[in-house]
Write an enzyme that holds these catalytic residues in place. Structure first.
Site, PDB file in Angstrom:
ATOM      1  N   THR A   1      -2.341  11.427   4.677  1.00  0.00           N
ATOM      2  CA  THR A   1      -1.863  12.726   4.210  1.00  0.00           C
ATOM      3  C   THR A   1      -3.047  13.653   3.977  1.00  0.00           C
ATOM      4  OG1 THR A   1       0.015  11.626   3.156  1.00  0.00           O
ATOM      5  CG2 THR A   1      -0.440  13.876   2.484  1.00  0.00           C
TER       6      THR A   1
ATOM      7  N   ASP B   1       0.856  -1.191   0.000  1.00  0.00           N
ATOM      8  CA  ASP B   1       0.000   0.000   0.000  1.00  0.00           C
ATOM      9  C   ASP B   1       0.888   1.236   0.000  1.00  0.00           C
ATOM     10  OD1 ASP B   1      -2.140   1.815   0.307  1.00  0.00           O
ATOM     11  OD2 ASP B   1      -1.893   1.765   2.492  1.00  0.00           O
TER      12      ASP B   1
ATOM     13  N   GLY C   1       1.188   5.181  -0.093  1.00  0.00           N
ATOM     14  CA  GLY C   1       0.535   6.469   0.107  1.00  0.00           C
ATOM     15  C   GLY C   1       1.501   7.595  -0.201  1.00  0.00           C
ATOM     16  N   ASN C   2       1.040   8.811  -0.055  1.00  0.00           N
ATOM     17  CA  ASN C   2       1.893   9.948  -0.369  1.00  0.00           C
ATOM     18  C   ASN C   2       3.081  10.066   0.573  1.00  0.00           C
ATOM     19  OD1 ASN C   2       0.429  11.459  -2.584  1.00  0.00           O
ATOM     20  ND2 ASN C   2      -1.211  11.237  -1.094  1.00  0.00           N
TER      21      ASN C   2
ATOM     22  N   ASP D   1      -6.724   3.575  -2.722  1.00  0.00           N
ATOM     23  CA  ASP D   1      -6.821   3.317  -1.283  1.00  0.00           C
ATOM     24  C   ASP D   1      -8.263   3.405  -0.804  1.00  0.00           C
ATOM     25  OD1 ASP D   1      -6.748   6.046  -1.896  1.00  0.00           O
ATOM     26  OD2 ASP D   1      -5.951   6.583   0.072  1.00  0.00           O
ATOM     27  N   ARG D   2      -9.032   4.309  -1.400  1.00  0.00           N
ATOM     28  CA  ARG D   2     -10.424   4.464  -1.007  1.00  0.00           C
ATOM     29  C   ARG D   2     -11.262   3.271  -1.469  1.00  0.00           C
ATOM     30  NH1 ARG D   2     -12.089  10.625  -2.130  1.00  0.00           N
ATOM     31  NH2 ARG D   2     -13.416  10.214  -0.317  1.00  0.00           N
TER      32      ARG D   2
ATOM     33  N   ASP E   1     -10.383   7.898   6.987  1.00  0.00           N
ATOM     34  CA  ASP E   1      -8.975   7.507   6.889  1.00  0.00           C
ATOM     35  C   ASP E   1      -8.100   8.725   7.190  1.00  0.00           C
ATOM     36  OD1 ASP E   1      -6.480   6.516   6.309  1.00  0.00           O
ATOM     37  OD2 ASP E   1      -7.009   5.704   4.353  1.00  0.00           O
TER      38      ASP E   1
END
Length: 259
Positions: free
Chosen positions: A132, A6, A8-9, A109-110, A129
């Site tokens: 960021t 996963d 993410g930013n 991710d959503r 969630d």
């Protein structure tokens, strides 16, 4: 064993699923310059440290940073001889497609959190969630993602406040003892903490009004347990929600393949 990634930013999380449980979860900063070889050196070193065998036969990726996906694909192909399933890309099928405006791209991710939340809690659900960005995902009765809310993340807001007002220091995110601060740091911590509690409660209240029905609320992300201390809005706080969703999506797609 299945490797779930996963991205993410801010951080990238690797978790290894053995079919019944996650054996290890590893976290690193998200850097688009990192090569497949660098990923493997980091990953293999920590796997040895945790005494987990590197016996990966499947990979699934969720990424909100498109620039890192290529090297993650190479990493999976070169070192595990497996073609990764990438959420949101052709070839990856969701159990229930999202219902949003035509042409809208929903963050992977959503979508993953929607699948996981529906599996654990059913429909009529709001997933909050704390990343960021602080996002609110609305899950319909059949498990479809039907929209949501995006607001600045907690640390993003703190950084913006510091950048815009040079006299204000960097502060840690924590629950203050009182709402009324008696010094600059305490005032900032109160504004961030209770401000975000109010933001979450207000947005959840408005979503429930628009949906005209009871809705469960679950929270995920690194700061979720901290904010859970200041509100009773959450029915559950789950730090493994995204990884659980990746396992479900991979399993769903494997079951679709002809035997």
């Amino acid at each position: 064993m299945l490797l779930c990634i996963d991205t993410g930013n801010t951080n990238t999380v690797f978790s290894v699923w053995d079919g019944t449980r996650f054996l290890v979860t590893l976290r690193t900063s998200t850097e688009h310059q990192r090569t497949a070889d660098q990923y493997f050196v980091w990953f293999s070193t920590l796997m040895q440290h945790h005494k987990v065998p590197i016996d990966i036969d499947g990979c699934v990726i969720s990424s909100t940073v498109p620039r890192v996906v290529f090297n993650l694909r190479v990493f999976c192909d070169r070192y595990f001889n497996t073609r990764p399933l990438v959420v949101g890309k052709p070839g990856c099928v969701l159990p229930v497609p999202p219902r949003v405006d035509q042409g809208t791209t929903v963050g992977s991710d959503r979508l993953v959190n929607t699948v996981a939340g529906f599996d654990r809690h059913g429909g009529n659900l709001i997933v909050v969630d704390f990343g960021t960005a602080t996002t609110f995902d609305v899950v319909d009765t059949d498990g479809a993602y039907i929209g949501g809310v995006i607001s600045p993340g907690v640390n993003t807001s703190l950084e913006a406040l510091h950048m815009a007002a040079a006299a204000l220091p960097h502060v840690d995110v924590t629950k203050p003892q009182t709402a009324i601060g008696t010094n600059t740091v305490a005032c900032m911590q109160s504004g961030i903490y209770w401000g975000y509690v109010g933001l979450v409660e207000g947005i959840v209240r408005q979503i429930r009004i628009e949906r005209e029905r009871p809705m469960k609320v679950i929270a995920t992300g690194g700061l979720a347990p901290l904010f859970d201390q200041g509100t009773e809005i959450f029915d559950s706080v789950e730090d493994d929600l995204t990884m659980h969703g990746l396992v479900l999506i991979h399993r769903f797609n494997m079951e679709l393949e002809p035997r």
